[in-house]
Design an enzyme around this catalytic site. Structure first.
Site, mmCIF file in Angstrom:
data_model
loop_
_atom_site.group_PDB
_atom_site.id
_atom_site.type_symbol
_atom_site.label_atom_id
_atom_site.label_comp_id
_atom_site.label_asym_id
_atom_site.label_seq_id
_atom_site.Cartn_x
_atom_site.Cartn_y
_atom_site.Cartn_z
ATOM 1 N N MET A 15 0.749 -1.084 -0.050
ATOM 2 C CA MET A 15 0.022 0.087 -0.041
ATOM 3 C C MET A 15 0.929 1.214 -0.021
ATOM 4 O O MET A 15 1.658 1.255 0.841
ATOM 5 C CB MET A 15 -0.837 0.008 1.298
ATOM 6 C CG MET A 15 -1.757 1.003 1.335
ATOM 7 S SD MET A 15 -3.098 1.401 -0.018
ATOM 8 C CE MET A 15 -4.181 0.253 0.210
ATOM 9 N N ASP A 16 0.772 2.096 -0.920
ATOM 10 C CA ASP A 16 1.479 3.118 -1.121
ATOM 11 C C ASP A 16 0.777 4.566 -0.191
ATOM 12 O O ASP A 16 -0.063 4.720 -0.647
ATOM 13 C CB ASP A 16 1.705 3.771 -2.575
ATOM 14 C CG ASP A 16 2.561 2.640 -3.275
ATOM 15 O OD1 ASP A 16 3.201 1.843 -2.858
ATOM 16 O OD2 ASP A 16 2.674 2.917 -4.658
ATOM 17 N N GLY A 44 5.897 -5.573 -7.603
ATOM 18 C CA GLY A 44 5.140 -6.845 -8.247
ATOM 19 C C GLY A 44 3.674 -6.529 -8.890
ATOM 20 O O GLY A 44 3.432 -6.713 -10.013
ATOM 21 N N ASN A 186 17.567 0.509 -14.750
ATOM 22 C CA ASN A 186 17.603 2.046 -15.191
ATOM 23 C C ASN A 186 19.237 2.286 -15.277
ATOM 24 O O ASN A 186 20.017 1.699 -14.661
ATOM 25 C CB ASN A 186 16.671 3.031 -14.429
ATOM 26 C CG ASN A 186 17.309 3.391 -12.903
ATOM 27 O OD1 ASN A 186 18.430 2.697 -12.677
ATOM 28 N ND2 ASN A 186 16.352 3.527 -12.158
ATOM 29 N N THR A 214 16.714 1.216 -19.115
ATOM 30 C CA THR A 214 15.679 2.381 -19.419
ATOM 31 C C THR A 214 16.325 3.645 -18.975
ATOM 32 O O THR A 214 17.189 3.672 -17.953
ATOM 33 C CB THR A 214 14.506 1.987 -18.669
ATOM 34 O OG1 THR A 214 14.811 2.086 -17.105
ATOM 35 C CG2 THR A 214 13.866 0.608 -18.820
ATOM 36 N N ASP A 246 7.772 0.263 -13.665
ATOM 37 C CA ASP A 246 6.895 -0.963 -13.408
ATOM 38 C C ASP A 246 6.118 -1.055 -14.889
ATOM 39 O O ASP A 246 5.777 -1.959 -15.313
ATOM 40 C CB ASP A 246 6.008 -0.857 -12.224
ATOM 41 C CG ASP A 246 6.941 -0.742 -10.998
ATOM 42 O OD1 ASP A 246 8.026 -1.427 -10.878
ATOM 43 O OD2 ASP A 246 6.496 -0.218 -9.969
HETATM 44 O O1 RIB Z 1 7.887 1.493 -8.147
HETATM 45 C C1 RIB Z 1 7.094 2.098 -7.535
HETATM 46 C C2 RIB Z 1 6.615 1.271 -6.241
HETATM 47 O O2 RIB Z 1 7.643 1.112 -5.474
HETATM 48 C C3 RIB Z 1 5.537 1.860 -5.644
HETATM 49 O O3 RIB Z 1 4.354 1.361 -5.886
HETATM 50 C C4 RIB Z 1 5.849 1.312 -4.123
HETATM 51 O O4 RIB Z 1 5.086 0.395 -3.556
HETATM 52 C C5 RIB Z 1 7.460 0.704 -4.340
HETATM 53 O O5 RIB Z 1 7.284 -0.401 -4.452
#
Ligand code: RIB
Length: 297
Positions: A15-16, A44, A186, A214, A246
């Site tokens: 959870m961010d 993930g 990256n 990247t 991601d």
């Molecule tokens: O790459 C971004 C992600 O990195 C975020 O969503 C956070 O949860 C961290 O895992």
């Protein structure tokens, strides 16, 4: 026409807790923020959703806590079309949390792994049959190191296409490096992963297609069929870069699962990643097929 292959994502689910501010605080400094949002994330889960939004058949392998976040994070993946039947809920453990500050379009992130620590070689061995039903396997570095190496060994021995996104940066054993099909650092990760390797085009050439680098708003480079592949940038109105890497990895897995050439796969991944920066939040910015530029319709 060959059937589209499926994708297994083995990785973190977080959870961010995302705070927005006018600028990042310096060490020891306090700045006032404008707002705080709870946004599903985790490298993930983000990569799984990026591939699924584009139309990929994706299964997620990972762990969430027994808390309310665990339920919400699993539901979010399911709503995006990801198979969540292999996600393990760990009673008494907290779900992974990422503390994110976004300022001026850029982010800084601290991750507290929580339940992601339970993505152990034991869990992966139990999921072996289900993981090996997929043809493309996508891994990052927010689960224990021994689990990444276990998964790489298991999947490469079974002849799978293994993509390893070395984020956050942590090296792999020489054996696992040999076994992966693609690695997607990256440029900062590339410098740490291959110290002293010289300019990036030389590094790409040396690894002959295995290393895809990247470059953020400058595109990406890789070596393909005896020549350097330079993926040009797509101009973007950047709001938030969280999850752009991601999106790149999820889209790359989607395209490779469709049997596309590396060049076409990287062009798509670059467009999708660039588009994702135009919206706030990691998963909220990831494009669906219909949102891609006209050349992909
Ligand atoms: O790459 C971004 C992600 O990195 C975020 O969503 C956070 O949860 C961290 O895992």
């Amino acid at each position: 026409m060959a059937a589209e292959k499926s994708i297994a994502v083995i990785g973190s689910i977080n959870m961010d807790l995302t705070a927005r501010a006018d600028r990042h605080p310096r060490v020891g400094e306090t700045v006032m923020g404008t707002d705080l949002q709870y946004i599903p994330g985790g490298k993930g889960a983000n990569q799984a959703i990026a591939a699924a939004r584009l139309g990929g058949r994706v299964s997620m392998f990972g762990c969430v806590g027994g808390d309310a976040f665990g339920e919400r994070l699993t539901e979010g993946l399911r709503e995006n079309g990801v198979d969540v039947s292999h996600i393990r809920r760990i009673p008494g453990e907290s779900s992974g949390i990422a503390l994110i500050t976004v300022a001026g379009g850029d982010n800084s992130i601290v991750v507290i792994p929580g339940a992601n620590r339970h993505v152990t070689p034991g869990y992966l061995a139990e999921q072996r049959e289900a993981i090996l039903e997929s043809d493309v396997v996508l891994l990052q570095n927010e689960i224990p190191e021994e689990s990444v190496e276990f998964a790489v060994d298991m999947c490469s021995q079974a002849g799978k296409t293994v993509i390893w996104n070395p984020a956050p940066m942590r090296p792999l054993s020489p054996q696992a490096m040999e076994q992966i099909t693609y690695c997607t650092p990256n440029e900062h990760e590339a410098a740490l992963l291959f110290p002293g390797s010289g300019p990036l085009p030389k590094l790409a050439e040396e690894y002959g297609g295995k290393v895809i680098i990247t470059l953020g708003e400058r595109g990406a480079i890789a070596w393909d069929g005896g020549a350097l592949l330079q993926i040009p940038p797509r101009p973007a109105q950047v709001v938030d870069t969280t999850g752009a890497g991601d999106t790149f990895n999820g889209a790359l897995a989607y395209a490779l699962a469709r049997g596309w050439t590396l060049k076409k796969a990287l062009l798509l991944a670059n467009d999708a990643a660039s588009l994702s920066t135009e919206r706030y939040g990691a998963q909220s910015g990831m494009p669906s097929c219909r949102e891609l530029p006209d050349r992909w319709q």
